[in-house]
Design a protein around this motif. Structure first.
Motif, mmCIF file in Angstrom:
data_model
loop_
_atom_site.group_PDB
_atom_site.id
_atom_site.type_symbol
_atom_site.label_atom_id
_atom_site.label_comp_id
_atom_site.label_asym_id
_atom_site.label_seq_id
_atom_site.Cartn_x
_atom_site.Cartn_y
_atom_site.Cartn_z
ATOM 1 N N ALA A 178 0.823 9.217 -92.285
ATOM 2 C CA ALA A 178 1.565 8.341 -93.208
ATOM 3 C C ALA A 178 1.432 6.891 -92.747
ATOM 4 O O ALA A 178 1.247 5.983 -93.557
ATOM 5 C CB ALA A 178 3.036 8.750 -93.283
ATOM 6 N N MET A 179 1.502 6.682 -91.433
ATOM 7 C CA MET A 179 1.350 5.344 -90.858
ATOM 8 C C MET A 179 -0.076 4.815 -91.055
ATOM 9 O O MET A 179 -0.275 3.649 -91.382
ATOM 10 C CB MET A 179 1.615 5.385 -89.341
ATOM 11 C CG MET A 179 3.017 5.713 -88.925
ATOM 12 S SD MET A 179 4.071 4.249 -89.005
ATOM 13 C CE MET A 179 3.247 3.185 -87.808
ATOM 14 N N LYS A 211 16.600 13.175 -98.858
ATOM 15 C CA LYS A 211 15.168 12.918 -98.994
ATOM 16 C C LYS A 211 14.391 13.894 -98.120
ATOM 17 O O LYS A 211 14.631 13.985 -96.920
ATOM 18 C CB LYS A 211 14.863 11.475 -98.580
ATOM 19 C CG LYS A 211 13.447 11.052 -98.874
ATOM 20 C CD LYS A 211 13.308 9.550 -98.767
ATOM 21 C CE LYS A 211 11.972 9.067 -99.268
ATOM 22 N NZ LYS A 211 11.901 7.594 -99.313
ATOM 23 N N LEU A 253 10.748 14.570 -96.745
ATOM 24 C CA LEU A 253 9.536 13.775 -96.548
ATOM 25 C C LEU A 253 8.542 14.605 -95.755
ATOM 26 O O LEU A 253 8.891 15.159 -94.710
ATOM 27 C CB LEU A 253 9.945 12.511 -95.778
ATOM 28 C CG LEU A 253 8.974 11.377 -95.564
ATOM 29 C CD1 LEU A 253 8.410 10.852 -96.865
ATOM 30 C CD2 LEU A 253 9.693 10.233 -94.817
ATOM 31 N N ILE A 286 3.923 9.446 -101.484
ATOM 32 C CA ILE A 286 4.649 8.271 -100.975
ATOM 33 C C ILE A 286 3.971 6.965 -101.389
ATOM 34 O O ILE A 286 4.347 5.891 -100.915
ATOM 35 C CB ILE A 286 4.810 8.314 -99.436
ATOM 36 C CG1 ILE A 286 3.458 8.324 -98.723
ATOM 37 C CG2 ILE A 286 5.662 9.499 -99.010
ATOM 38 C CD1 ILE A 286 3.544 8.085 -97.219
ATOM 39 N N ASP A 287 2.977 7.020 -102.275
ATOM 40 C CA ASP A 287 2.278 5.790 -102.664
ATOM 41 C C ASP A 287 3.124 4.926 -103.607
ATOM 42 O O ASP A 287 3.174 5.161 -104.806
ATOM 43 C CB ASP A 287 0.935 6.129 -103.319
ATOM 44 C CG ASP A 287 0.298 4.890 -103.946
ATOM 45 O OD1 ASP A 287 0.606 3.773 -103.476
ATOM 46 O OD2 ASP A 287 -0.484 5.037 -104.894
ATOM 47 N N TYR A 288 3.795 3.933 -103.015
ATOM 48 C CA TYR A 288 4.549 2.943 -103.794
ATOM 49 C C TYR A 288 4.083 1.542 -103.405
ATOM 50 O O TYR A 288 4.858 0.589 -103.406
ATOM 51 C CB TYR A 288 6.059 3.087 -103.544
ATOM 52 C CG TYR A 288 6.634 4.308 -104.210
ATOM 53 C CD1 TYR A 288 6.325 5.581 -103.745
ATOM 54 C CD2 TYR A 288 7.459 4.198 -105.329
ATOM 55 C CE1 TYR A 288 6.824 6.710 -104.360
ATOM 56 C CE2 TYR A 288 7.961 5.331 -105.955
ATOM 57 C CZ TYR A 288 7.639 6.577 -105.461
ATOM 58 O OH TYR A 288 8.136 7.695 -106.079
ATOM 59 N N LEU A 289 2.794 1.477 -103.055
ATOM 60 C CA LEU A 289 2.220 0.226 -102.565
ATOM 61 C C LEU A 289 2.441 -0.896 -103.586
ATOM 62 O O LEU A 289 2.877 -1.996 -103.258
ATOM 63 C CB LEU A 289 0.722 0.443 -102.346
ATOM 64 C CG LEU A 289 0.002 -0.547 -101.481
ATOM 65 C CD1 LEU A 289 0.431 -0.435 -100.031
ATOM 66 C CD2 LEU A 289 -1.499 -0.347 -101.561
ATOM 67 N N SER A 328 12.557 5.352 -90.537
ATOM 68 C CA SER A 328 12.874 4.531 -91.717
ATOM 69 C C SER A 328 11.775 3.512 -92.031
ATOM 70 O O SER A 328 11.918 2.712 -92.955
ATOM 71 C CB SER A 328 14.221 3.820 -91.537
ATOM 72 O OG SER A 328 14.112 2.816 -90.552
ATOM 73 N N LEU A 346 8.683 1.685 -93.587
ATOM 74 C CA LEU A 346 8.222 1.721 -94.984
ATOM 75 C C LEU A 346 6.815 2.303 -95.145
ATOM 76 O O LEU A 346 6.423 2.678 -96.248
ATOM 77 C CB LEU A 346 8.294 0.308 -95.571
ATOM 78 C CG LEU A 346 8.635 0.190 -97.051
ATOM 79 C CD1 LEU A 346 9.894 0.942 -97.408
ATOM 80 C CD2 LEU A 346 8.754 -1.263 -97.456
ATOM 81 N N ALA A 347 6.062 2.401 -94.056
ATOM 82 C CA ALA A 347 4.771 3.117 -94.125
ATOM 83 C C ALA A 347 5.038 4.599 -94.348
ATOM 84 O O ALA A 347 4.347 5.260 -95.129
ATOM 85 C CB ALA A 347 3.969 2.892 -92.852
ATOM 86 N N MET A 348 6.039 5.128 -93.667
ATOM 87 C CA MET A 348 6.429 6.535 -93.821
ATOM 88 C C MET A 348 6.979 6.813 -95.218
ATOM 89 O O MET A 348 6.677 7.830 -95.829
ATOM 90 C CB MET A 348 7.538 6.885 -92.817
ATOM 91 C CG MET A 348 7.159 6.853 -91.372
ATOM 92 S SD MET A 348 6.315 8.373 -90.889
ATOM 93 C CE MET A 348 7.591 9.592 -91.234
ATOM 94 N N HIS A 349 7.811 5.911 -95.713
ATOM 95 C CA HIS A 349 8.526 6.170 -96.967
ATOM 96 C C HIS A 349 7.735 5.787 -98.202
ATOM 97 O O HIS A 349 7.872 6.410 -99.247
ATOM 98 C CB HIS A 349 9.870 5.418 -96.967
ATOM 99 C CG HIS A 349 10.889 6.053 -96.105
ATOM 100 N ND1 HIS A 349 11.865 6.875 -96.591
ATOM 101 C CD2 HIS A 349 11.050 6.031 -94.760
ATOM 102 C CE1 HIS A 349 12.609 7.323 -95.590
ATOM 103 N NE2 HIS A 349 12.137 6.825 -94.475
ATOM 104 N N ARG A 350 6.928 4.721 -98.079
ATOM 105 C CA ARG A 350 6.281 4.181 -99.278
ATOM 106 C C ARG A 350 4.814 3.841 -99.073
ATOM 107 O O ARG A 350 4.237 3.098 -99.871
ATOM 108 C CB ARG A 350 7.044 2.931 -99.756
ATOM 109 C CG ARG A 350 8.528 3.163 -100.012
ATOM 110 C CD ARG A 350 8.780 4.075 -101.202
ATOM 111 N NE ARG A 350 10.200 4.416 -101.317
ATOM 112 C CZ ARG A 350 10.703 5.135 -102.319
ATOM 113 N NH1 ARG A 350 9.922 5.612 -103.276
ATOM 114 N NH2 ARG A 350 11.991 5.409 -102.352
ATOM 115 N N TYR A 365 3.456 1.777 -97.223
ATOM 116 C CA TYR A 365 3.302 0.325 -97.308
ATOM 117 C C TYR A 365 2.872 -0.262 -95.968
ATOM 118 O O TYR A 365 3.652 -0.291 -95.008
ATOM 119 C CB TYR A 365 4.617 -0.316 -97.764
ATOM 120 C CG TYR A 365 4.422 -1.691 -98.368
ATOM 121 C CD1 TYR A 365 4.032 -1.828 -99.687
ATOM 122 C CD2 TYR A 365 4.606 -2.844 -97.613
ATOM 123 C CE1 TYR A 365 3.835 -3.075 -100.259
ATOM 124 C CE2 TYR A 365 4.412 -4.107 -98.178
ATOM 125 C CZ TYR A 365 4.023 -4.202 -99.493
ATOM 126 O OH TYR A 365 3.832 -5.441 -100.065
#
Lengths: 275, 275
Positions: free
Chosen positions: A26-27, A91, A93, A146-149, B23, B25-29, B31
């Protein structure tokens, strides 16, 4: 802020100790899926629907979930009990896991977070949302990744446009908001886009409603149809059906919550509390 | 595997202790942005180009980098020294940071990882890569974000197609590979796509080369042009210019490294070792 305890791979951690190694996919590659459900007075709402979607998203992205449905439900219940927060958002994940080379999948990491939820918002003042349209098609729209870029990147744009949220369209054809489905009322028809969207749980409930004086249909429509819209609303787990009163600076209908939106909102409350 | 030490927000951690809170934002979204550069015998290669792109990606995504260029360079040098690995890949990773609500940006987290690099691959046997085409347009293609959702998801597809990598096209117009730029030779012209791609550092070096007997141009072309291709190769930081000998199961040229590819590969080695 997430609640005091967080579950990682079915083990509870204090929020400040809830960490994931920097090699998680994810990172490195934004690779993961999630789902989000409500718990009201310790009762999870539409949990089977959310689990259906969660396991389907995982399968679509080739991610194994280490817990089966019964175990996952138990993990959610234990987290809710340990945190002592009866009403919340949960949530789920699931990430691509620790990757040897920062590119290939590892064993997925499963993180469960609880967020306190303020149900006073069910009695929010009748202000309505202001949306701003934006031409963007989410990749893999049917999967809750999780794609909300783009959505996160558009925060400054939203602010500049004095909007509460974005309404995506695909070269003119309206699809959805980043975290909610979109409905309009044209004449006596309640319409929501059919294609290239995430099929929300709340949306699926609404499609089964009977709304007095209206028909309901899944049907694509475009930004050019917006001047004919009498009412508009979004649906989501946290927002139920919430009125949209302005799009691109133009008022929708009379700028108030319309009668169809009201009926649907009430039916959603009823259905939720009947769970 | 990353090397023994990892830098997080300019502090060194043992790899097994290098963790980020759940928490982020790379993990969640999904980003975040990154860059990747080579270090050979303790000399970082094209570091100014990589830093230019890294800071530009950060700016485009509204992410502050806690270190200025001089500090960042020092952080890289310290990591290289501490790990005692003179030849390696360095990954600079910048995430959306710890998010209060799992959606809005926090203060970005800066992670620097070092990966041992085997330079024997510069003398790899002359096998060439097999690519498989896939219709997909990366969002925000000019920015080096961590969005590789499609690329990672396509691993099983690649395996099924007996391919080493994917070659993206946008409804027929060829763009790039997930982690490399793409070049072809048609007649005596070396061509690389102009639009909707990430502008690679290695690609930019090649565009400035003089290649005896060939012209070089940025110009879009389509999958329909592939039968006319005499040579094809990819460019990337780790692969330099590497021959592509098969696309969608069809041989390119005579299936061997072509003369233009060879010239470019040699010029890249020279340029790299002149750094």
């Amino acid at each position: 802020m997430a609640a005091k305890y967080v579950s990682i791979n079915n083990e509870l951690f204090l929020e400040e100790d809830a960490k994931i190694g920097v090699s998680d996919l994810a990172m490195h590659r934004g690779y993961g899926i999630f789902d989000y459900l409500k718990v009201i007075d310790n009762r999870p709402i539409f949990i089977e629907d959310h689990f259906n979607r969660f396991y389907n998203s995982a399968k679509e992205m080739y991610l194994d979930v280490m817990l089966d449905r019964q175990q996952l439900r138990k993990a959610v219940e234990e987290l809710v009990e340990k945190n002592g927060i009866p009403t919340s958002g949960i949530k789920l994940l699931l990430t691509g896991g620790y990757s040897e080379d920062g590119y290939r999948m590892g064993t997925p990491n499963l993180v469960i977070l609880q967020y306190p939820l303020n149900l006073q918002e069910e009695n929010k003042p009748d202000t309505g949302l202001k949306l701003v349209t934006y031409d963007h098609q989410r990749q893999l729209p049917y999967i809750k990744t999780i794609d909300y870029l783009m959505a996160v990147r558009l925060h400054p744009f939203m602010k500049e446009k004095n909007a509460d949220d974005v309404l995506y369209h695909n070269t003119g054809v309206i699809t959805e908001c980043p975290r909610a489905n979109f409905f309009v009322v044209i004449d006596k028809e309640i319409i929501t886009p059919r294609n290239n969207i995430l099929r929300g749980i709340t949306r699926s409930k609404v499609l089964n409603f009977k709304v007095s004086g209206y028909t309901i249909a899944e049907e694509d429509f475009s930004v050019d149809d917006l001047p004919n819209v009498k009412e508009a609303f979004i649906t989501s787990t946290t927002q139920y059906a919430y009125p949209v009163t302005m799009i691109d600076g133009k008022m929708i209908g009379d700028g108030k919550t319309g009668p169809a939106t009201k009926q649907i909102r009430e039916q959603l409350f009823k259905l939720t509390y009947a769970q």
